[in-house]
Motif scaffolding. Structure first.
Motif, PDB file in Angstrom:
ATOM      1  N   ASN A   1       3.620  42.063  20.437  1.00  0.00           N
ATOM      2  CA  ASN A   1       4.722  41.516  19.645  1.00  0.00           C
ATOM      3  C   ASN A   1       4.215  40.819  18.382  1.00  0.00           C
ATOM      4  OD1 ASN A   1       7.468  41.226  19.199  1.00  0.00           O
ATOM      5  ND2 ASN A   1       7.634  39.309  20.318  1.00  0.00           N
ATOM      6  N   GLU A   2       3.204  41.433  17.765  1.00  0.00           N
ATOM      7  CA  GLU A   2       2.672  40.916  16.510  1.00  0.00           C
ATOM      8  C   GLU A   2       3.350  41.627  15.334  1.00  0.00           C
ATOM      9  OE1 GLU A   2      -1.589  40.702  16.301  1.00  0.00           O
ATOM     10  OE2 GLU A   2      -1.773  40.254  18.432  1.00  0.00           O
ATOM     11  N   GLU A   3       3.130  41.126  14.137  1.00  0.00           N
ATOM     12  CA  GLU A   3       3.838  41.632  12.968  1.00  0.00           C
ATOM     13  C   GLU A   3       3.109  42.806  12.315  1.00  0.00           C
ATOM     14  OE1 GLU A   3       4.934  38.462  10.325  1.00  0.00           O
ATOM     15  OE2 GLU A   3       6.384  37.661  11.764  1.00  0.00           O
ATOM     16  N   TYR A   4       3.864  43.613  11.580  1.00  0.00           N
ATOM     17  CA  TYR A   4       3.300  44.783  10.908  1.00  0.00           C
ATOM     18  C   TYR A   4       4.214  45.206   9.764  1.00  0.00           C
ATOM     19  CZ  TYR A   4       6.776  47.014  13.908  1.00  0.00           C
ATOM     20  OH  TYR A   4       7.949  47.334  14.534  1.00  0.00           O
ATOM     21  N   TYR A   5       3.606  45.756   8.733  1.00  0.00           N
ATOM     22  CA  TYR A   5       4.366  46.319   7.633  1.00  0.00           C
ATOM     23  C   TYR A   5       4.826  47.721   8.019  1.00  0.00           C
ATOM     24  CZ  TYR A   5       1.724  42.727   5.085  1.00  0.00           C
ATOM     25  OH  TYR A   5       1.170  41.537   4.676  1.00  0.00           O
ATOM     26  N   GLY A   6       6.086  48.030   7.741  1.00  0.00           N
ATOM     27  CA  GLY A   6       6.600  49.386   7.905  1.00  0.00           C
ATOM     28  C   GLY A   6       6.836  49.966   6.525  1.00  0.00           C
ATOM     29  N   ILE A   7       6.092  51.012   6.178  1.00  0.00           N
ATOM     30  CA  ILE A   7       6.092  51.548   4.813  1.00  0.00           C
ATOM     31  C   ILE A   7       6.461  53.022   4.865  1.00  0.00           C
ATOM     32  CG2 ILE A   7       4.651  51.965   2.772  1.00  0.00           C
ATOM     33  CD1 ILE A   7       2.852  49.626   3.890  1.00  0.00           C
ATOM     34  N   GLY A   8       7.404  53.437   4.021  1.00  0.00           N
ATOM     35  CA  GLY A   8       7.816  54.837   3.984  1.00  0.00           C
ATOM     36  C   GLY A   8       9.251  55.007   4.448  1.00  0.00           C
TER      37      GLY A   8
ATOM     38  N   GLY B   1      12.412  55.571   6.401  1.00  0.00           N
ATOM     39  CA  GLY B   1      12.794  55.425   7.808  1.00  0.00           C
ATOM     40  C   GLY B   1      11.873  54.550   8.622  1.00  0.00           C
ATOM     41  N   ALA B   2      10.829  53.985   8.020  1.00  0.00           N
ATOM     42  CA  ALA B   2       9.893  53.142   8.768  1.00  0.00           C
ATOM     43  C   ALA B   2      10.544  51.808   9.125  1.00  0.00           C
ATOM     44  CB  ALA B   2       8.629  52.907   7.957  1.00  0.00           C
ATOM     45  N   HIS B   3      10.076  51.221  10.226  1.00  0.00           N
ATOM     46  CA  HIS B   3      10.520  49.892  10.647  1.00  0.00           C
ATOM     47  C   HIS B   3       9.348  48.918  10.550  1.00  0.00           C
ATOM     48  CE1 HIS B   3      13.667  52.421  12.297  1.00  0.00           C
ATOM     49  NE2 HIS B   3      14.394  51.358  12.548  1.00  0.00           N
ATOM     50  N   GLY B   4       9.639  47.679  10.183  1.00  0.00           N
ATOM     51  CA  GLY B   4       8.598  46.671  10.086  1.00  0.00           C
ATOM     52  C   GLY B   4       9.029  45.360  10.703  1.00  0.00           C
ATOM     53  N   TYR B   5       8.067  44.451  10.823  1.00  0.00           N
ATOM     54  CA  TYR B   5       8.309  43.131  11.410  1.00  0.00           C
ATOM     55  C   TYR B   5       7.450  42.142  10.628  1.00  0.00           C
ATOM     56  CZ  TYR B   5       8.564  39.587  15.195  1.00  0.00           C
ATOM     57  OH  TYR B   5       8.769  38.437  15.938  1.00  0.00           O
ATOM     58  N   VAL B   6       8.073  41.361   9.756  1.00  0.00           N
ATOM     59  CA  VAL B   6       7.344  40.481   8.847  1.00  0.00           C
ATOM     60  C   VAL B   6       8.055  39.126   8.766  1.00  0.00           C
ATOM     61  CG1 VAL B   6       6.579  40.140   6.457  1.00  0.00           C
ATOM     62  CG2 VAL B   6       6.463  42.420   7.471  1.00  0.00           C
ATOM     63  N   ASP B   7       7.273  38.061   8.893  1.00  0.00           N
ATOM     64  CA  ASP B   7       7.812  36.689   8.775  1.00  0.00           C
ATOM     65  C   ASP B   7       9.010  36.458   9.697  1.00  0.00           C
ATOM     66  OD1 ASP B   7       5.892  36.054   6.876  1.00  0.00           O
ATOM     67  OD2 ASP B   7       7.171  36.603   5.190  1.00  0.00           O
ATOM     68  N   GLY B   8       8.905  36.945  10.928  1.00  0.00           N
ATOM     69  CA  GLY B   8       9.957  36.732  11.913  1.00  0.00           C
ATOM     70  C   GLY B   8      11.201  37.567  11.689  1.00  0.00           C
ATOM     71  N   ARG B   9      11.092  38.591  10.877  1.00  0.00           N
ATOM     72  CA  ARG B   9      12.249  39.402  10.515  1.00  0.00           C
ATOM     73  C   ARG B   9      11.927  40.877  10.721  1.00  0.00           C
ATOM     74  NH1 ARG B   9      13.474  41.818   5.847  1.00  0.00           N
ATOM     75  NH2 ARG B   9      11.543  41.008   4.956  1.00  0.00           N
ATOM     76  N   ARG B  10      12.796  41.560  11.457  1.00  0.00           N
ATOM     77  CA  ARG B  10      12.634  43.003  11.639  1.00  0.00           C
ATOM     78  C   ARG B  10      13.495  43.721  10.597  1.00  0.00           C
ATOM     79  NH1 ARG B  10       9.623  44.310  15.933  1.00  0.00           N
ATOM     80  NH2 ARG B  10       9.412  42.770  17.623  1.00  0.00           N
ATOM     81  N   TYR B  11      12.947  44.800  10.037  1.00  0.00           N
ATOM     82  CA  TYR B  11      13.675  45.511   8.993  1.00  0.00           C
ATOM     83  C   TYR B  11      13.500  47.014   9.152  1.00  0.00           C
ATOM     84  CZ  TYR B  11       9.138  46.117   6.629  1.00  0.00           C
ATOM     85  OH  TYR B  11       7.836  46.451   6.327  1.00  0.00           O
ATOM     86  N   ALA B  12      14.407  47.754   8.525  1.00  0.00           N
ATOM     87  CA  ALA B  12      14.348  49.215   8.525  1.00  0.00           C
ATOM     88  C   ALA B  12      14.499  49.712   7.106  1.00  0.00           C
ATOM     89  CB  ALA B  12      15.451  49.799   9.407  1.00  0.00           C
TER      90      ALA B  12
END
Length: 375
Positions: A253-260, A262-273
């Protein structure tokens, strides 16, 4: 904070019958414009801090031609590569993993290949829409090793339409004979908007039943561990020291950049698509440097839930100390009742700082995970 970086290539040179990932047939697509946008979006996220892992997935990254493939790798190198990178993975398909692309991956510091094999049964490969044969897959692994890649993972599937336990056994033996240090193997999930979903709705898809699927899973665990691949996650097996680092970010459950697209990411406590359609993705990045269209601040309740049902996928389970450090609450103050109930059912065990699934719990993981959803 050091995060992982996931980079998505949405292009494929054929469409598999089971796949629901964000992907398009590569012919007549604006690939060069996409790679330009991808480079710009990498710059956006790289400005937020370094990555400790890089994972290029898809789609099919190796569907790009050699020039496009190098452009993609060069972008990842410029924006994210540094001396402290712990793992750099690229997904590859046997039929499009050329010697030239292998040389490029070595040039740009790729440390791990994830080869989409799915099965070593030619009939099954055709039935699920793959473009390679069993011998192609074996040759791809040999060429990767000849090119200097010692960290190769085979991606396999089971519970496929018409698959028998004999066919599965033969695929496991073929995988073991290749001697790769890592195998990922997932059961087929029928997802909407796939060819298989449409066939299932029309009654034309014959799948193994739940009992056969459970027997197959037990056989997988036995055979792979017999050949020195220990199970460290519900669907992943590795020789010691070859456990996947990037994917472990998700399970921890660590953070990661989602690039491209349809990618999903998790940054600064926020999940994004990110935007999924290629042209929309390119337009948004041109306009503002990133393509995020959906965002959600993870609540404290959701964080606690995720700590449990992601962490319990790992065979070593969840650390009570880490849970408290990340959530500010002792694990027993939140989940004491659930833990005791699952222990009584034989699905969970406690040992020192760890709460983990039992062998029975590994087979019935969903039953355990659901218990940690807070109402």
């Amino acid at each position: 904070m050091t995060r992982g970086a996931y980079i998505h290539i949405p292009f494929c040179d054929h469409i598999c019958f089971y796949c629901d990932f964000n992907k398009v047939f590569i012919k007549n697509q604006p690939v060069d414009d996409y790679l330009l946008a991808l480079d710009r979006e990498m710059a956006h996220y790289a400005s937020m801090g370094p990555a400790k892992t890089i994972y290029i997935g898809g789609g099919t990254p190796t569907a790009l031609d050699e020039e496009q493939f190098e452009r993609m790798l060069d972008s990842a190198d410029r924006h994210f590569m540094h001396s402290g990178i712990e793992e750099f993975t690229v997904e590859a398909n046997p039929e499009s993993m050329t010697d030239e692309k292998l040389c490029l991956m070595k040039k740009y510091g790729v440390t791990r290949l994830s080869i989409g094999v799915q099965s070593f049964d030619d009939g099954l490969l055709k039935a699920i829409g793959r473009a390679h044969g069993a011998e192609d897959a074996k040759e791809a692994v040999r060429r990767a090793e000849d090119s200097g890649f010692d960290n190769v993972t085979l991606d396999l599937m089971f519970a496929l339409p018409g698959q028998t336990e004999t066919s599965l056994q033969e695929s496991l033996e073929a995988a073991a004979a290749l001697g790769t240090p890592h195998v990922s193997i997932y059961s087929l999930q029928i997802e909407p908007k796939t060819i298989f979903f449409n066939r299932m709705k029309s009654g034309k898809l014959r799948l193994p039943g739940e009992d056969i699927e459970a027997d197959m899973y037990g056989r997988i665990i036995f055979e792979l561990e017999k050949h020195g691949l220990h199970q460290y996650e519900i669907s992943n097996f590795a020789k010691s020291g070859y456990e996947g680092i990037h994917n472990s970010l998700y399970w921890h459950n660590e953070e990661y950049y989602g690039i491209g697209a349809g990618a999903h990411g998790y940054v600064d406590g926020r999940r994004y698509a990110n935007a999924g359609p290629i042209k929309k993705y390119i337009g948004l990045v041109a306009e503002r440097g990133y393509s995020e269209t959906l965002s959600h601040e993870v609540t404290s309740r959701e964080k606690m839930e995720e700590e449990m049902f992601l962490g319990l996928r790992l065979l070593k389970g969840v650390s009570k100390k880490r849970f408290q450090e990340k959530t500010g609450r002792p694990i027993k103050s939140i989940y004491g009742e659930q833990i005791e109930r699952l222990k009584a059912q034989g699905l969970l065990k406690e040992s020192g700082d760890r709460v983990a699934l039992t062998k029975k719990g590994v087979f019935l993981g969903n039953n355990a995970f659901e218990a940690f959803l807070l109402s």
